[in-house]
Design an enzyme around this catalytic site. Structure first.
Site, mmCIF file in Angstrom:
data_model
loop_
_atom_site.group_PDB
_atom_site.id
_atom_site.type_symbol
_atom_site.label_atom_id
_atom_site.label_comp_id
_atom_site.label_asym_id
_atom_site.label_seq_id
_atom_site.Cartn_x
_atom_site.Cartn_y
_atom_site.Cartn_z
ATOM 1 N N GLY A 71 0.787 -1.230 0.000
ATOM 2 C CA GLY A 71 0.000 0.000 0.000
ATOM 3 C C GLY A 71 0.819 1.280 0.000
ATOM 4 N N HIS A 133 11.351 0.681 -0.077
ATOM 5 C CA HIS A 133 10.997 -0.704 0.237
ATOM 6 C C HIS A 133 12.097 -1.388 1.047
ATOM 7 C CE1 HIS A 133 7.544 -0.551 -2.347
ATOM 8 N NE2 HIS A 133 8.209 -0.564 -3.483
ATOM 9 N N ARG A 275 -5.153 -2.275 -8.818
ATOM 10 C CA ARG A 275 -5.880 -3.430 -9.343
ATOM 11 C C ARG A 275 -7.228 -3.589 -8.652
ATOM 12 N NH1 ARG A 275 -6.204 -9.022 -8.698
ATOM 13 N NH2 ARG A 275 -5.134 -8.818 -6.705
ATOM 14 N N GLY A 277 -7.431 -3.290 -4.622
ATOM 15 C CA GLY A 277 -7.398 -2.483 -3.403
ATOM 16 C C GLY A 277 -8.352 -2.954 -2.319
#
Length: 319
Positions: A71, A133, A275, A277
């Site tokens: 997210g 990330h 896509r 969610g």
């Protein structure tokens, strides 16, 4: 408005270019190994990763950390909106900020792009919003030294795996032998995907659960009560926003709103980024044996940790 369009155009053009490049990269060359971890050649460069520690953090930087497909694009936009509402920038200030970001040829994550970006980032006005990330030990040391506040985002591992699969396939980030879910799943479970094994990621960040400069939050918590989540985030970072600001941001950052604008903001990549969610899509994908394997792995590795408990696995990952 013109400045916003220009900034979006710069990001969109960069992402569209990357989509075109993906078709030209041989399947076996899509990932490269650096310092024990796999990275996608499409957006990362070995030279940039080697120079991560040259990044000079500021104490007022806003850092968002999150494993791929937990997210971070959504929450990153929430942070941008909170900062903008809090700063109450006039049109000229907003223009200057957006122009600076556009000049950077915005690489959405700290580890993306060319190594020269770290020097260019010095010219950005405060407060800078930075996404990554990376696991803690690979985060630039200056972020911890400057005590910059971090928001650590996590998502239930089953939905993370499914979302990661669809994104990696759509973006051609992984080799051809990971093109089906049956092929991708064992590699996800063994960490043979960009960045690392998600359970290792959880274990490493769990060591920082008591760090007062890091706020931990889950995708599910935000999905179920975005208003409350935004208020907590605003308070943690010291964003001064009104109730009206919060409700406006909730509307702007809903999955529906961001998906509808994805072609404008993220070009062709928008389809892969936004896509479904939702919570629980894993139920449409996981086999019984895959469910059992992940349940066992979770129990063996992170179930007893503070962060593992925070993920509410029984609620979100059990049929």
């Amino acid at each position: 408005m013109l400045c916003t369009i220009m900034a979006q155009k710069g990001l969109r053009e960069f992402l569209d270019k990357k989509m075109e490049e993906a078709d030209k990269i041989a399947p076996q060359d899509r990932l490269f190994l650096h310092d024990g971890g796999l990275y996608p050649i499409l957006v990362c460069q070995p030279e940039t990763l080697k120079m991560l520690d040259t990044f000079e953090a500021r104490s007022d930087d806003v850092i968002l950390v999150g494993y791929p497909k937990t997210g971070t694009n959504w929450v990153g936009q929430i942070l941008v909106e909170l900062a903008s509402a809090s700063g109450k920038y006039d049109e000229e200030e907003r223009k200057q900020r957006q122009q600076k970001e556009n000049e950077l040829s915005i690489r959405p994550y700290l580890e993306f792009g060319d190594p020269g970006k770290f020097e260019r980032m010095k010219t950005l006005p405060s407060r800078r919003i930075i996404k990554t990330h990376l696991i803690p030990q690979k985060i630039p040391k200056s972020i911890f030294q400057k005590k910059a506040k971090m928001l650590a985002l996590f998502r239930n591992p089953k939905d993370t795996a499914v979302s990661y699969f669809h994104f990696a396939k759509g973006m051609k980030l992984v080799p051809d032998d990971q093109q089906t879910w049956e092929e991708f799943f064992p590699d996800f479970m063994s960490g043979k995907v960009p960045y690392c094994l998600y359970f290792d990621y959880i274990i490493e960040w769990n060591k920082y659960m008591d760090d007062k400069n890091i706020m931990f939050i889950t995708y599910e918590e935000l999905k179920e009560n975005e208003t409350l989540g935004l208020k907590k985030i605003a308070e943690f970072f010291g964003f001064s926003v009104t109730e009206q600001d919060i409700q406006s941001i909730v509307g702007k950052t809903s999955f529906k709103a961001m998906k509808e604008k994805s072609l404008e903001t993220h070009g062709k990549m928008g389809e892969s980024l936004f896509r479904k969610g939702i919570i629980g899509d894993w139920r449409n994908v996981f086999s019984e044996s895959q469910n059992e394997e992940m349940d066992r792995k979770f129990e063996e590795t992170v179930a007893s940790t503070k962060l593992g408990v925070m993920l509410k696995y029984e609620l979100y990952c059990k049929s």
